[in-house]
Design a protein around this motif. Structure first.
Motif, short mmCIF file in Angstrom:
data_model
loop_
_atom_site.label_atom_id
_atom_site.label_comp_id
_atom_site.label_asym_id
_atom_site.label_seq_id
_atom_site.Cartn_x
_atom_site.Cartn_y
_atom_site.Cartn_z
N ARG A 36 23.18 31.99 51.79
CA ARG A 36 23.96 30.80 51.43
C ARG A 36 23.01 29.75 50.86
NH1 ARG A 36 25.22 28.16 57.42
NH2 ARG A 36 23.08 27.45 57.84
N VAL A 37 23.60 28.75 50.21
CA VAL A 37 22.80 27.65 49.66
C VAL A 37 22.30 26.77 50.80
CG1 VAL A 37 22.85 25.60 48.21
CG2 VAL A 37 23.99 27.69 47.46
N SER A 38 21.02 26.50 50.80
CA SER A 38 20.42 25.69 51.85
C SER A 38 20.26 24.23 51.44
CB SER A 38 19.05 26.27 52.24
OG SER A 38 18.37 25.42 53.14
N HIS A 39 19.78 23.99 50.22
CA HIS A 39 19.57 22.63 49.72
C HIS A 39 19.98 22.57 48.25
CE1 HIS A 39 16.70 23.13 53.05
NE2 HIS A 39 16.79 21.84 53.24
N VAL A 40 20.47 21.42 47.84
CA VAL A 40 20.73 21.14 46.44
C VAL A 40 20.05 19.82 46.12
CG1 VAL A 40 22.43 20.71 44.65
CG2 VAL A 40 22.92 22.38 46.45
N LEU A 41 19.06 19.86 45.22
CA LEU A 41 18.28 18.67 44.90
C LEU A 41 18.55 18.26 43.47
CD1 LEU A 41 14.89 19.82 46.48
CD2 LEU A 41 16.62 18.38 47.53
N PRO A 42 19.01 17.04 43.24
CA PRO A 42 19.20 16.57 41.86
C PRO A 42 17.85 16.45 41.16
CG PRO A 42 19.46 14.77 43.42
CD PRO A 42 19.34 16.01 44.24
N ARG A 43 17.82 16.80 39.90
CA ARG A 43 16.57 16.74 39.13
C ARG A 43 16.44 15.37 38.49
NH1 ARG A 43 15.84 22.36 35.89
NH2 ARG A 43 13.70 21.63 35.82
N LYS A 44 15.72 14.51 39.18
CA LYS A 44 15.50 13.17 38.66
C LYS A 44 14.58 13.20 37.45
CE LYS A 44 16.07 11.21 43.28
NZ LYS A 44 15.44 10.42 44.38
N CYS A 45 13.82 14.28 37.33
CA CYS A 45 12.98 14.48 36.18
C CYS A 45 12.92 15.99 35.93
CB CYS A 45 11.57 13.92 36.39
SG CYS A 45 10.72 14.72 37.77
N TRP A 46 12.42 16.38 34.80
CA TRP A 46 12.31 17.81 34.50
C TRP A 46 11.22 18.42 35.38
CZ3 TRP A 46 8.30 20.58 31.85
CH2 TRP A 46 8.63 21.92 31.64
N PHE A 47 11.56 19.47 36.12
CA PHE A 47 10.62 20.11 37.03
C PHE A 47 10.88 21.61 37.03
CE2 PHE A 47 9.35 21.75 41.20
CZ PHE A 47 8.07 21.23 41.32
N GLU A 48 9.88 22.38 36.65
CA GLU A 48 10.01 23.84 36.63
C GLU A 48 9.23 24.44 37.80
OE1 GLU A 48 8.54 27.66 34.04
OE2 GLU A 48 9.06 25.82 32.97
N PRO A 49 9.90 25.11 38.74
CA PRO A 49 9.18 25.70 39.87
C PRO A 49 8.33 26.88 39.42
CG PRO A 49 11.50 26.33 39.92
CD PRO A 49 11.36 25.33 38.82
N ILE A 50 7.14 27.01 40.03
CA ILE A 50 6.22 28.09 39.70
C ILE A 50 6.03 29.03 40.87
CG2 ILE A 50 3.88 28.64 38.96
CD1 ILE A 50 3.73 25.87 37.71
N GLY A 51 5.78 28.48 42.06
CA GLY A 51 5.56 29.32 43.22
C GLY A 51 5.60 28.51 44.50
N TRP A 52 6.01 29.16 45.59
CA TRP A 52 6.11 28.49 46.88
C TRP A 52 4.73 28.39 47.52
CZ3 TRP A 52 10.69 26.65 49.02
CH2 TRP A 52 11.86 26.99 48.34
N THR A 53 4.41 27.21 48.07
CA THR A 53 3.17 27.02 48.82
C THR A 53 3.40 27.13 50.32
OG1 THR A 53 3.45 24.62 48.88
CG2 THR A 53 2.28 25.54 47.00
N SER A 54 4.64 26.95 50.77
CA SER A 54 5.04 27.15 52.16
C SER A 54 6.55 27.35 52.15
CB SER A 54 4.65 25.95 53.04
OG SER A 54 5.45 24.82 52.72
N ASP A 55 7.15 27.44 53.32
CA ASP A 55 8.59 27.64 53.38
C ASP A 55 9.39 26.41 52.97
OD1 ASP A 55 8.97 30.25 53.89
OD2 ASP A 55 9.57 30.04 55.98
N THR A 56 8.74 25.26 52.88
CA THR A 56 9.46 24.03 52.53
C THR A 56 8.90 23.34 51.29
OG1 THR A 56 8.08 22.70 54.02
CG2 THR A 56 10.11 23.62 54.93
N LYS A 57 7.84 23.88 50.71
CA LYS A 57 7.24 23.22 49.55
C LYS A 57 7.06 24.21 48.42
CE LYS A 57 4.86 19.53 52.07
NZ LYS A 57 3.57 18.83 52.30
N ILE A 58 7.33 23.73 47.23
CA ILE A 58 7.24 24.58 46.05
C ILE A 58 6.46 23.86 44.97
CG2 ILE A 58 9.49 23.75 45.21
CD1 ILE A 58 9.92 26.54 44.04
N ALA A 59 5.50 24.56 44.38
CA ALA A 59 4.68 23.99 43.32
C ALA A 59 5.36 24.19 41.97
CB ALA A 59 3.30 24.63 43.32
N GLY A 60 5.12 23.25 41.07
CA GLY A 60 5.72 23.37 39.76
C GLY A 60 5.10 22.42 38.76
N ILE A 61 5.62 22.43 37.56
CA ILE A 61 5.16 21.53 36.50
C ILE A 61 6.35 20.70 36.05
CG2 ILE A 61 4.33 21.40 34.12
CD1 ILE A 61 2.62 23.82 34.67
#
Length: 663
Positions: A190-215
């Motif tokens: 199921r969907v866990s979180h929905v985050l509005p994109r206040k700016c353009w952000f492309e996910p690259i890879g997860w650094t932990s279960d709650t944090k994701i790195a991106g550009i």
């Protein structure tokens, strides 16, 4: 692909994948084979490239060809590499041996990361057979079970988000579109979180279960224009932590994340030389790779080696970015001290580890890869090495005088110097052994039998505990009174007297999920799965008379092993947290650690050591509070054991290490 140019008005118009790059290169330059027919030799970048620009953070890597592949390399990690041969996906080990090939054809979606490896799972984002830019479905493959299945619930969600950019961890899938970032829980479906994109952000890879790195493109320090930068997004708080401060006219291209770093293509108008920037997320240090324009980065492994693909060639190329290597003998750690703990030594092995480090009674550390068993002294130096080609699924148990290897088809006894004493062969899997008070060796097998051998390898007795195609018996345990306990595949706990006479049987409505353990003062603890015909698991504690002391229901994804301390506390991890249950079956506390998994090692003072998917090894005190954490920079970290002097031994996919804990 370049992100963040000032004149760009449509971010999606800037996106072009490395598959498109490959097609363009093919069209312009033809293939290396065709060039050879024309008398031309394709240029391979030199290992000592002269860069047009140097600075103190510039790196001149030595590039070495690592592996030939029969097709395009798509993904990889410490253990596996995935290639596309025609329309067939192939998973290979790091030596090129085929591990898994799904029995169907694929056309990967034309996105940055159409194939992703996470532990023993492979995620495949498939494109339409008619158009690889149109999403078709997501598949998940289990590399251990060699099984592939579609993620139906996720597919229904992703079809509503064209064009999708997906990024997988062991727990979540991040789905990015133009307006929001959706976090999908893979376990709960199921969907866990929905985050509005206040700016353009492309996910690259997860650094932990709650944090994701991106550009992303953001405004920094009061600027009126956006600039492409590397950052980390916390999915719980929705907060961005930016790790770089690049100028607006900088362009960032294809990027990968792993081992606490982000590596991205980097360009700027003042310099026509393409570079790659390396961002260390914790320290926010930025370094550069020069002369690597022809290489497409694929993945970073835990030993600091970058693995890339050379456009126009099938195969992997590698270069070391940090650390020392190859690490044959033990090497003093260069990691900084992390609170009360520091790394004493680390030994990198030539093959992936099959088992966790086992600490013998004399302090010798035993590790097993698929081709060798190695005995290490407490300082990391090698005592002896046994080279064999049949050590898959092998485990080690040792006494002061003898080392036992429980293998897939035999039990082998070795002297302290590694020479063979004897072996017991029946062509069946061996689990154990445990030791009776008189030196008897006790072990289970894959045909439903419990065996007892003398110290010389002669069989004393054998008992049948389960029958049928999937019959099996766990590794047994021996109580202080000499009673032998073993768990059968049908979920029944059997108790035997030292001579082999049955004492009692405790039956459950589940299937064996692991080995039983002794709980001081209480009896025996064990986990069964598919309890009562359902999908959940159950944790039992049974006393020495075969009576149930308590039972605790666990989620379906609960592990198959538990641990216990001297005071009767039982510990287990459910993939999200470490739980402590007291002698009455009540939960005392839980410590949140993403992806925490067995083994859970309990030290002499009651401290519990556990590894997590975020790369940390945690030490948790009796009160449930963290004493220290050590970051291994690898998602394959595990704890093996604790020496008499308090040294903690652990491992990653191909490295064993020792941690010194300051008391």
């Amino acid at each position: 692909m370049q992100r963040g140019k000032k004149e760009a008005t449509d971010i999606t118009g800037l996106l072009r994948t490395r598959h498109a790059n490959r097609c363009i290169l093919f069209a312009l330059c033809c293939t290396p084979f065709a060039l050879s027919l024309l008398g031309c030799t394709p240029r391979i970048p030199s290992t000592s490239v002269e860069a047009r620009r140097h600075d103190k953070n510039s790196v001149q890597p030595k590039v070495v060809k690592e592996l030939e592949l029969p097709g395009d390399a798509l993904a990889g990690d410490d253990r596996y590499v995935v290639n596309l041969k025609g329309s067939k996906l192939q998973v290979r080990d790091r030596r090129g041996k085929l591990v898994f090939e799904p029995n169907r054809e694929f056309r990967p979606l034309s996105v940055e990361r159409p194939v992703q490896l996470v532990g023993n799972r492979i995620y495949i984002v498939e494109g339409s057979p008619k158009d690889d830019s149109t999403f078709e479905r997501v598949w998940i493959g289990d590399l251990a079970k060699k099984r592939l299945s579609p993620l139906d619930e996720l597919n229904r969600l992703v079809r509503k988000v064209p064009p999708p950019e997906l990024c997988f961890s062991s727990k979540y899938a991040a789905i990015a579109d133009e307006k929001k970032l959706v976090i999908y829980d893979l376990a709960l479906r199921r969907v866990s979180h929905v985050l509005p994109r206040k700016c353009w952000f492309e996910p690259i890879g997860w650094t932990s279960d709650t944090k994701i790195a991106g550009i992303g493109c953001v405004k920094l320090r009061g600027r009126k224009v956006t600039a492409p930068n590397v950052g980390v997004l916390d999915i719980k708080s929705g907060r961005f932590e930016w790790c770089t401060d690049f100028d607006p006219d900088v362009g960032l291209g294809h990027a990968i994340a792993g081992q606490g770093h982000v590596l991205a293509e980097y360009s700027e108008p003042s310099n026509d030389h393409d570079r790659q920037c390396i961002v260390e997320l914790r320290s926010r240090k930025v370094s550069f790779l020069d002369g690597m324009a022809e290489f497409t980065p694929l993945f970073l492994d835990s030993s600091g080696i970058l693995h890339s693909e050379l456009l126009g060639y099938f195969g992997l190329w590698k270069m070391r970015l940090w650390g020392k290597g190859p690490l044959g003998p033990a090497v003093p750690s260069e990691r900084p001290v992390q609170g009360r703990v520091r790394q004493k030594w680390a030994v990198e092995l030539t093959h992936d580890l099959e088992t966790d480090p086992y600490v013998g009674p004399d302090g010798t550390v035993y590790v097993v890869t698929e081709r060798e068993c190695i005995a290490l002294r407490s300082d990391g130096s090698k005592k002896w090495r046994l080279r064999k080609s049949d050590l898959q699924f092998c485990s080690v148990v040792a006494t002061k005088e003898t080392v036992y290897l429980a293998m897939s088809d035999r039990l082998r006894a070795l002297a302290r110097d590694g020479t063979r004493l004897w072996q017991w062969i029946e062509g069946i899997e061996v689990w154990g052994p445990a030791f009776g008070h008189d030196g008897t060796l006790l072990f289970g097998d894959g045909h439903g039998h419990l065996h007892a051998l003398s110290e010389g390898g002669k069989e004393k007795w054998r008992r049948t505990l389960a029958r049928g195609e999937n019959a099996a018996v766990s590794a047994p345990v021996v109580g202080e009174d000499g009673i032998v306990y073993a768990l059968s595949s049908s979920g029944a706990l059997h108790a035997f007297e030292p001579g082999g006479r049955s004492k009692w049987v405790f039956r459950t409505q589940g299937q064996q999920a692991g080995d039983p353990i002794l709980v001081p003062g209480l009896g025996v603890a064990f986990i069964v799965e598919e309890f009562d015909g359902g999908s959940s698991s159950a944790l039992f504690v049974v006393d020495g008379n075969g009576r149930q002391r308590w039972k605790k229901m666990l989620p379906a994804e609960a592990p198959d092993r538990v641990s216990a301390s001297k005071d009767g506390t039982v510990y287990y991890g459910d993939g999200r947290a470490l739980h402590a249950v007291n002698e009455r079956g009540h939960e005392e506390w839980k410590f949140h650690a993403p992806g925490c998994s067995p083994p859970l090692v309990v030290g002499r003072n009651g401290t519990v050591y556990v590894a997590s998917d975020d790369g940390n090894i945690y030490a948790i005190g009796r009160d449930g509070k963290r004493e220290w954490a050590f970051n291994t920079m690898s998602d394959g970290a595990r704890v093996g054991g604790v020496g008499r002097d308090g040294t903690v031994y652990g491992r990653t996919w191909d490295t064993v290490f020792a941690l010194h804990v300051k008391r």
